[in-house]
Design a protein around this motif. Structure first.
Motif, PDB file in Angstrom:
ATOM      1  N   VAL A 106       3.763 -17.563 -16.077  1.00 26.42           N
ATOM      2  CA  VAL A 106       3.807 -16.966 -17.421  1.00 26.42           C
ATOM      3  C   VAL A 106       3.222 -15.563 -17.373  1.00 26.42           C
ATOM      4  CG1 VAL A 106       3.735 -19.172 -18.627  1.00 26.42           C
ATOM      5  CG2 VAL A 106       1.596 -18.031 -18.041  1.00 26.42           C
ATOM      6  N   ALA A 107       3.786 -14.682 -18.192  1.00 25.84           N
ATOM      7  CA  ALA A 107       3.342 -13.291 -18.217  1.00 25.84           C
ATOM      8  C   ALA A 107       1.963 -13.178 -18.859  1.00 25.84           C
ATOM      9  CB  ALA A 107       4.350 -12.442 -18.993  1.00 25.84           C
ATOM     10  N   PRO A 108       1.134 -12.251 -18.380  1.00 29.08           N
ATOM     11  CA  PRO A 108      -0.205 -12.078 -18.950  1.00 29.08           C
ATOM     12  C   PRO A 108      -0.193 -11.847 -20.461  1.00 29.08           C
ATOM     13  CG  PRO A 108      -0.012 -10.851 -16.902  1.00 29.08           C
ATOM     14  CD  PRO A 108       1.361 -11.362 -17.220  1.00 29.08           C
ATOM     15  N   LEU A 109       0.860 -11.213 -20.981  1.00 32.39           N
ATOM     16  CA  LEU A 109       0.918 -10.905 -22.409  1.00 32.39           C
ATOM     17  C   LEU A 109       0.985 -12.142 -23.289  1.00 32.39           C
ATOM     18  CD1 LEU A 109       3.290  -7.779 -22.514  1.00 32.39           C
ATOM     19  CD2 LEU A 109       0.816  -7.837 -22.904  1.00 32.39           C
ATOM     20  N   VAL A 110       1.392 -13.289 -22.737  1.00 34.76           N
ATOM     21  CA  VAL A 110       1.486 -14.497 -23.564  1.00 34.76           C
ATOM     22  C   VAL A 110       0.294 -15.422 -23.352  1.00 34.76           C
ATOM     23  CG1 VAL A 110       3.988 -14.369 -23.558  1.00 34.76           C
ATOM     24  CG2 VAL A 110       2.842 -15.822 -21.877  1.00 34.76           C
ATOM     25  N   ILE A 111      -0.697 -14.977 -22.589  1.00 34.32           N
ATOM     26  CA  ILE A 111      -1.902 -15.772 -22.363  1.00 34.32           C
ATOM     27  C   ILE A 111      -2.986 -15.303 -23.331  1.00 34.32           C
ATOM     28  CG2 ILE A 111      -3.689 -16.392 -20.711  1.00 34.32           C
ATOM     29  CD1 ILE A 111      -1.618 -16.001 -18.500  1.00 34.32           C
ATOM     30  N   GLY A 112      -3.502 -16.229 -24.118  1.00 31.57           N
ATOM     31  CA  GLY A 112      -4.428 -15.876 -25.181  1.00 31.57           C
ATOM     32  C   GLY A 112      -5.872 -16.254 -24.928  1.00 31.57           C
ATOM     33  N   ARG A 113      -6.529 -16.666 -25.987  1.00 36.27           N
ATOM     34  CA  ARG A 113      -7.953 -16.973 -25.957  1.00 36.27           C
ATOM     35  C   ARG A 113      -8.257 -18.272 -25.203  1.00 36.27           C
ATOM     36  NH1 ARG A 113     -11.128 -14.351 -29.933  1.00 36.27           N
ATOM     37  NH2 ARG A 113      -9.932 -13.071 -31.422  1.00 36.27           N
ATOM     38  N   LYS A 114      -9.510 -18.427 -24.856  1.00 38.84           N
ATOM     39  CA  LYS A 114      -9.970 -19.657 -24.236  1.00 38.84           C
ATOM     40  C   LYS A 114      -9.975 -20.790 -25.262  1.00 38.84           C
ATOM     41  CE  LYS A 114     -13.220 -17.387 -21.045  1.00 38.84           C
ATOM     42  NZ  LYS A 114     -14.662 -17.316 -20.647  1.00 38.84           N
ATOM     43  N   LEU A 115      -9.746 -22.001 -24.785  1.00 37.24           N
ATOM     44  CA  LEU A 115      -9.948 -23.178 -25.609  1.00 37.24           C
ATOM     45  C   LEU A 115     -11.444 -23.451 -25.692  1.00 37.24           C
ATOM     46  CD1 LEU A 115      -6.922 -23.459 -24.633  1.00 37.24           C
ATOM     47  CD2 LEU A 115      -7.248 -25.931 -24.888  1.00 37.24           C
ATOM     48  N   GLU A 116     -11.916 -23.781 -26.858  1.00 36.07           N
ATOM     49  CA  GLU A 116     -13.355 -24.006 -27.018  1.00 36.07           C
ATOM     50  C   GLU A 116     -13.858 -25.147 -26.150  1.00 36.07           C
ATOM     51  OE1 GLU A 116     -14.376 -24.505 -31.089  1.00 36.07           O
ATOM     52  OE2 GLU A 116     -13.699 -22.505 -31.700  1.00 36.07           O
ATOM     53  N   THR A 117     -13.015 -26.158 -25.953  1.00 32.35           N
ATOM     54  CA  THR A 117     -13.440 -27.342 -25.196  1.00 32.35           C
ATOM     55  C   THR A 117     -13.168 -27.223 -23.700  1.00 32.35           C
ATOM     56  OG1 THR A 117     -11.299 -28.370 -25.660  1.00 32.35           O
ATOM     57  CG2 THR A 117     -13.116 -28.873 -27.168  1.00 32.35           C
ATOM     58  N   GLU A 118     -12.420 -26.205 -23.291  1.00 34.28           N
ATOM     59  CA  GLU A 118     -12.056 -26.057 -21.882  1.00 34.28           C
ATOM     60  C   GLU A 118     -12.183 -24.595 -21.477  1.00 34.28           C
ATOM     61  OE1 GLU A 118      -8.327 -28.383 -20.951  1.00 34.28           O
ATOM     62  OE2 GLU A 118      -8.369 -28.512 -23.135  1.00 34.28           O
ATOM     63  N   PRO A 119     -13.267 -24.197 -20.884  1.00 37.41           N
ATOM     64  CA  PRO A 119     -13.532 -22.788 -20.576  1.00 37.41           C
ATOM     65  C   PRO A 119     -12.498 -22.124 -19.687  1.00 37.41           C
ATOM     66  CG  PRO A 119     -15.526 -24.103 -20.346  1.00 37.41           C
ATOM     67  CD  PRO A 119     -14.394 -25.062 -20.523  1.00 37.41           C
ATOM     68  N   THR A 120     -11.823 -22.898 -18.822  1.00 37.67           N
ATOM     69  CA  THR A 120     -10.844 -22.277 -17.912  1.00 37.67           C
ATOM     70  C   THR A 120      -9.415 -22.347 -18.447  1.00 37.67           C
ATOM     71  OG1 THR A 120     -10.588 -24.356 -16.674  1.00 37.67           O
ATOM     72  CG2 THR A 120     -12.257 -22.795 -15.889  1.00 37.67           C
ATOM     73  N   ALA A 121      -9.230 -22.931 -19.635  1.00 39.44           N
ATOM     74  CA  ALA A 121      -7.891 -23.052 -20.222  1.00 39.44           C
ATOM     75  C   ALA A 121      -7.659 -21.967 -21.261  1.00 39.44           C
ATOM     76  CB  ALA A 121      -7.701 -24.426 -20.855  1.00 39.44           C
ATOM     77  N   ARG A 122      -6.407 -21.548 -21.397  1.00 41.19           N
ATOM     78  CA  ARG A 122      -6.033 -20.488 -22.335  1.00 41.19           C
ATOM     79  C   ARG A 122      -4.866 -20.952 -23.209  1.00 41.19           C
ATOM     80  NH1 ARG A 122      -9.916 -19.212 -19.936  1.00 41.19           N
ATOM     81  NH2 ARG A 122     -10.495 -17.220 -18.986  1.00 41.19           N
ATOM     82  N   TRP A 123      -4.927 -20.568 -24.483  1.00 43.89           N
ATOM     83  CA  TRP A 123      -3.800 -20.823 -25.374  1.00 43.89           C
ATOM     84  C   TRP A 123      -2.634 -19.918 -24.985  1.00 43.89           C
ATOM     85  CZ3 TRP A 123      -3.904 -25.049 -28.046  1.00 43.89           C
ATOM     86  CH2 TRP A 123      -5.107 -25.545 -28.569  1.00 43.89           C
ATOM     87  N   LEU A 124      -1.412 -20.380 -25.291  1.00 40.32           N
ATOM     88  CA  LEU A 124      -0.206 -19.604 -24.990  1.00 40.32           C
ATOM     89  C   LEU A 124       0.469 -19.135 -26.275  1.00 40.32           C
ATOM     90  CD1 LEU A 124       1.270 -21.863 -22.165  1.00 40.32           C
ATOM     91  CD2 LEU A 124       0.255 -19.592 -21.877  1.00 40.32           C
ATOM     92  N   ASP A 125       1.130 -17.986 -26.201  1.00 34.49           N
ATOM     93  CA  ASP A 125       1.893 -17.454 -27.334  1.00 34.49           C
ATOM     94  C   ASP A 125       3.254 -18.132 -27.360  1.00 34.49           C
ATOM     95  OD1 ASP A 125       3.125 -16.038 -29.313  1.00 34.49           O
ATOM     96  OD2 ASP A 125       2.840 -14.059 -28.407  1.00 34.49           O
ATOM     97  N   LEU A 126       3.480 -18.980 -28.363  1.00 28.68           N
ATOM     98  CA  LEU A 126       4.701 -19.771 -28.425  1.00 28.68           C
ATOM     99  C   LEU A 126       5.803 -19.130 -29.248  1.00 28.68           C
ATOM    100  CD1 LEU A 126       2.969 -23.180 -29.220  1.00 28.68           C
ATOM    101  CD2 LEU A 126       3.324 -22.092 -26.988  1.00 28.68           C
ATOM    102  N   ARG A 127       5.564 -17.951 -29.783  1.00 28.95           N
ATOM    103  CA  ARG A 127       6.537 -17.365 -30.695  1.00 28.95           C
ATOM    104  C   ARG A 127       7.852 -17.036 -30.017  1.00 28.95           C
ATOM    105  NH1 ARG A 127       3.053 -12.533 -32.898  1.00 28.95           N
ATOM    106  NH2 ARG A 127       2.521 -12.536 -30.661  1.00 28.95           N
ATOM    107  N   ASN A 128       7.816 -16.666 -28.756  1.00 27.76           N
ATOM    108  CA  ASN A 128       9.027 -16.426 -27.985  1.00 27.76           C
ATOM    109  C   ASN A 128       9.117 -17.526 -26.932  1.00 27.76           C
ATOM    110  OD1 ASN A 128      11.143 -15.586 -26.393  1.00 27.76           O
ATOM    111  ND2 ASN A 128      10.486 -13.443 -26.309  1.00 27.76           N
TER     112      ASN A 128
END
Length: 290
Positions: A117-139
């Protein structure tokens, strides 16, 4: 809640208007066919048959050691990234279906497909998982390769179904202005892709998505709803004749007998697990689905 194996080594991751010579030759060949001659049509390919759990199916989820994979259940949920071939074989040789689990709306920096996945669609950390990131699902097209790759691995590793979590990006500070309609569209995309591969698909928790996705997902599996008082919301699946499964934790302040009795009322199949989701298990009696 995301699930990863908790081991010391962290196993637990336009056409041209001009006709070409070839086109002209093809046209002449077609004109030479006698009138009334039927052109053969490609046979339609039937959709792959897929396993779907019964409403009273016995089940288990195991993501950390010690594991007990020879248990007599109807299906076993294992982590997609961590499950080893011999573990899946053990489950299936024991007569159970194998279900892979993975997160759909997030990605972990340690995941093998992180670079898909492209860096531009990688978002903030999940509060419960420090190494996990939310993804931009709009596209969806930006996330599709990751989802398709995970479903391919799920199928190719021998799993019969997929259980998907982290499908409520729009409710969290993901770093992107994701709307509910965009979330639903993405979640349905995952279901469609799973079905194309002959996999049934289950919804893991994602409470706000239960009613919108009941028509697209084959079953639902939730955890901790009894302690928090929302197990009845699985009724959207049950009303459509689709099975609902409930996991309550041994650490819950509410008793096992009370939980199992409530499952009879809800029409759900319940089990009790420790929060680490190892091989420890207590089964509730099957629900009275008649």
């Amino acid at each position: 809640m995301s699930m990863t194996r908790l081991t010391a080594a962290r196993r637990c991751r336009a056409q041209s208007a001009a006709l070409t010579p070839l086109a002209l030759a093809l046209g002449l060949a077609l004109m030479a066919i006698a009138p009334g001659t039927a052109l053969s049509q490609p046979a339609s390919v039937p959709a792959p048959a897929r396993w779907v759990p019964a409403p009273d199916a016995k089940f288990d989820l195991q993501f950390s050691t010690p594991m007990q994979l020879q248990r007599q259940v109807d299906f076993m949920v294992l982590d997609l990234a961590d499950a080893l071939p011999d573990e899946i074989t053990t489950v299936k040789n024991n007569g159970a279906a194998a279900v892979c689990y993975f997160n759909g709306g997030s990605i972990d920096v340690e995941d093998e497909d992180f670079d898909s996945v492209a860096p531009l669609v990688i978002g903030r950390k999940l509060e419960t998982e420090p190494t996990a990131r939310w993804l931009d699902l709009r596209n969806i097209d930006e996330i599709a390769p990751m989802i398709r790759g995970r479903l391919d691995r799920c199928r190719d590793k021998g799993f019969d179904a997929a259980l998907i979590g982290n499908l409520e990006n729009y409710l969290f500070r993901s770093g992107f202005p994701i709307g509910e309609r965009q979330q639903i569209a993405f979640n349905r995309f995952i279901a469609d892709e799973a079905h194309k591969r002959g996999l049934s698909i289950g919804l893991w928790n994602s409470r706000s998505q239960i009613a919108p996705l009941a028509d697209s997902y084959d079953f639902i599996l939730v955890s901790g709803c009894f302690e928090d008082g929302w197990c009845n919301e699985t009724g959207a699946f049950i009303e459509m004749g689709k099975p609902a499964f409930v996991v309550e934790f041994a650490e819950s302040s509410r008793g096992d007998v009370e939980f199992c009795s409530a499952n009879q009322t809800f029409g759900t199949m319940g089990i009790i697990k420790r929060r680490i989701l190892d091989g420890w298990l207590r089964l509730c009696p099957p629900p009275d689905i008649n």
